[in-house]
Design a protein around this motif. Structure first.
Motif, PDB file in Angstrom:
ATOM      1  N   THR A 143       0.853  -1.185   0.000  1.00  0.00           N
ATOM      2  CA  THR A 143       0.000   0.000   0.000  1.00  0.00           C
ATOM      3  C   THR A 143       0.889   1.236   0.000  1.00  0.00           C
ATOM      4  N   GLY A 144       0.532   2.212  -0.788  1.00  0.00           N
ATOM      5  CA  GLY A 144       1.275   3.470  -0.829  1.00  0.00           C
ATOM      6  C   GLY A 144       0.345   4.642  -0.575  1.00  0.00           C
ATOM      7  N   GLU A 145       0.934   5.800  -0.391  1.00  0.00           N
ATOM      8  CA  GLU A 145       0.124   6.947  -0.011  1.00  0.00           C
ATOM      9  C   GLU A 145       0.613   8.234  -0.667  1.00  0.00           C
ATOM     10  N   ILE A 146      -0.336   9.053  -1.077  1.00  0.00           N
ATOM     11  CA  ILE A 146      -0.024  10.397  -1.590  1.00  0.00           C
ATOM     12  C   ILE A 146      -0.923  11.364  -0.836  1.00  0.00           C
ATOM     13  N   VAL A 147      -0.362  12.455  -0.338  1.00  0.00           N
ATOM     14  CA  VAL A 147      -1.198  13.519   0.218  1.00  0.00           C
ATOM     15  C   VAL A 147      -1.062  14.707  -0.717  1.00  0.00           C
ATOM     16  N   TRP A 148      -2.170  15.089  -1.309  1.00  0.00           N
ATOM     17  CA  TRP A 148      -2.136  16.084  -2.378  1.00  0.00           C
ATOM     18  C   TRP A 148      -3.248  17.114  -2.201  1.00  0.00           C
ATOM     19  N   THR A 149      -2.922  18.376  -2.420  1.00  0.00           N
ATOM     20  CA  THR A 149      -3.913  19.455  -2.350  1.00  0.00           C
ATOM     21  C   THR A 149      -4.309  19.830  -3.772  1.00  0.00           C
ATOM     22  N   PHE A 150      -5.566  19.604  -4.079  1.00  0.00           N
ATOM     23  CA  PHE A 150      -6.082  19.921  -5.414  1.00  0.00           C
ATOM     24  C   PHE A 150      -6.568  21.367  -5.402  1.00  0.00           C
ATOM     25  N   ASN A 151      -5.640  22.302  -5.540  1.00  0.00           N
ATOM     26  CA  ASN A 151      -6.005  23.718  -5.411  1.00  0.00           C
ATOM     27  C   ASN A 151      -6.315  24.368  -6.763  1.00  0.00           C
ATOM     28  N   ARG A 152      -6.447  23.555  -7.780  1.00  0.00           N
ATOM     29  CA  ARG A 152      -6.864  24.083  -9.085  1.00  0.00           C
ATOM     30  C   ARG A 152      -7.976  23.212  -9.651  1.00  0.00           C
ATOM     31  N   ALA A 153      -9.042  23.874 -10.053  1.00  0.00           N
ATOM     32  CA  ALA A 153     -10.166  23.139 -10.621  1.00  0.00           C
ATOM     33  C   ALA A 153      -9.803  22.634 -12.008  1.00  0.00           C
ATOM     34  N   GLY A 154     -10.456  21.572 -12.401  1.00  0.00           N
ATOM     35  CA  GLY A 154     -10.224  21.079 -13.754  1.00  0.00           C
ATOM     36  C   GLY A 154     -10.331  19.566 -13.834  1.00  0.00           C
ATOM     37  N   ASP A 155     -10.064  19.061 -15.010  1.00  0.00           N
ATOM     38  CA  ASP A 155     -10.104  17.621 -15.254  1.00  0.00           C
ATOM     39  C   ASP A 155      -8.689  17.104 -15.388  1.00  0.00           C
ATOM     40  N   PHE A 156      -8.353  16.167 -14.521  1.00  0.00           N
ATOM     41  CA  PHE A 156      -7.006  15.608 -14.526  1.00  0.00           C
ATOM     42  C   PHE A 156      -7.073  14.099 -14.643  1.00  0.00           C
ATOM     43  N   ASP A 157      -5.896  13.527 -14.847  1.00  0.00           N
ATOM     44  CA  ASP A 157      -5.813  12.076 -15.009  1.00  0.00           C
ATOM     45  C   ASP A 157      -4.919  11.484 -13.930  1.00  0.00           C
ATOM     46  N   PHE A 158      -5.046  10.207 -13.734  1.00  0.00           N
ATOM     47  CA  PHE A 158      -4.011   9.479 -13.013  1.00  0.00           C
ATOM     48  C   PHE A 158      -3.754   8.207 -13.810  1.00  0.00           C
ATOM     49  N   GLY A 159      -2.553   7.686 -13.668  1.00  0.00           N
ATOM     50  CA  GLY A 159      -2.231   6.507 -14.451  1.00  0.00           C
ATOM     51  C   GLY A 159      -1.069   5.749 -13.855  1.00  0.00           C
ATOM     52  N   CYS A 160      -0.918   4.522 -14.340  1.00  0.00           N
ATOM     53  CA  CYS A 160       0.240   3.709 -13.989  1.00  0.00           C
ATOM     54  C   CYS A 160       1.179   3.791 -15.188  1.00  0.00           C
TER      55      CYS A 160
END
Ligand code: CU
Length: 187
Positions: A143-160
């Motif tokens: 298990t891994g972890e990311i702590v991220w602040t999404f301070n900009r609106a919009g459509d984003f991706d995530f991927g391997c």
């Protein structure tokens, strides 16, 4: 499986040493590449490892109390579950990413363009080590972890971005909805 093959499988030392060396080498190349245009000032504080750098998809966050946790599972069918995340602009989330497969997987946040480019690079250099606060590499069963602040609106991706996985459809979408936290941010 016979006991002979089992015994053999317990001796991965030589292979491991080789891949660590390859990663270290690739890491140098990646850093030069990633930081070439972005850190123009060159005054990076030596003590802190994670530099909080504003990205189009947000900025590294702090795991303070009350931060929402989102759990995502990754599997060898090259899928994320869930593969659609909805977040409020300004929200900090703790992404807990579990690898339910037998292969290495990773969770990397970005714009589609950025991930497309990064995936192409990973395909060219499959052993390339990359590490940024908006990505996490997770070994099978881990298990891994990311702590991220999404301070900009919009459509984003995530991927391997492990070679071949992105191309096989190992991608997801993040929608950051605007406006909801404007009041909180001005306090
Ligand atoms: Cu993967």
């Amino acid at each position: 499986m016979t006991s002979w093959t089992k015994g053999k499988a317990l001796r991965p030392t030589t292979k491991k040493v080789f891949s660590v060396a390859a990663c270290a080498l690739a890491l140098v190349a990646t850093n030069a590449l990633a930081h070439g245009d972005e850190h123009k000032t060159g005054h990076k504080p030596a003590s802190t490892q994670v530099v909080k750098e504003q990205k189009p998809w947000g900025i590294a966050g702090d795991a303070t109390a009350g931060v929402r946790t989102i759990r995502v599972s990754m599997n060898d069918q090259m899928r994320f579950i869930p593969d659609r995340l909805s977040i409020k602009e300004g929200e900090t989330v703790r992404l807990v990413v579990k690898n339910d497969g037998q292969l290495m997987h990773e969770f990397v946040i970005g714009t589609k363009k950025e991930l497309d480019e990064h995936a192409a690079l990973m395909k060219k250099f499959p052993n390339m080590e990359h590490d940024e606060p908006y990505m996490v590499h997770v070994a099978p069963g881990g298990t891994g972890e990311i702590v991220w602040t999404f301070n900009r609106a919009g459509d984003f991706d995530f991927g391997c971005l492990i070679a071949g996985h992105y191309e096989a459809g190992m991608v997801g979408k993040i929608k950051v909805n605007s406006g909801a936290t404007a009041a909180r941010q001005s306090q």
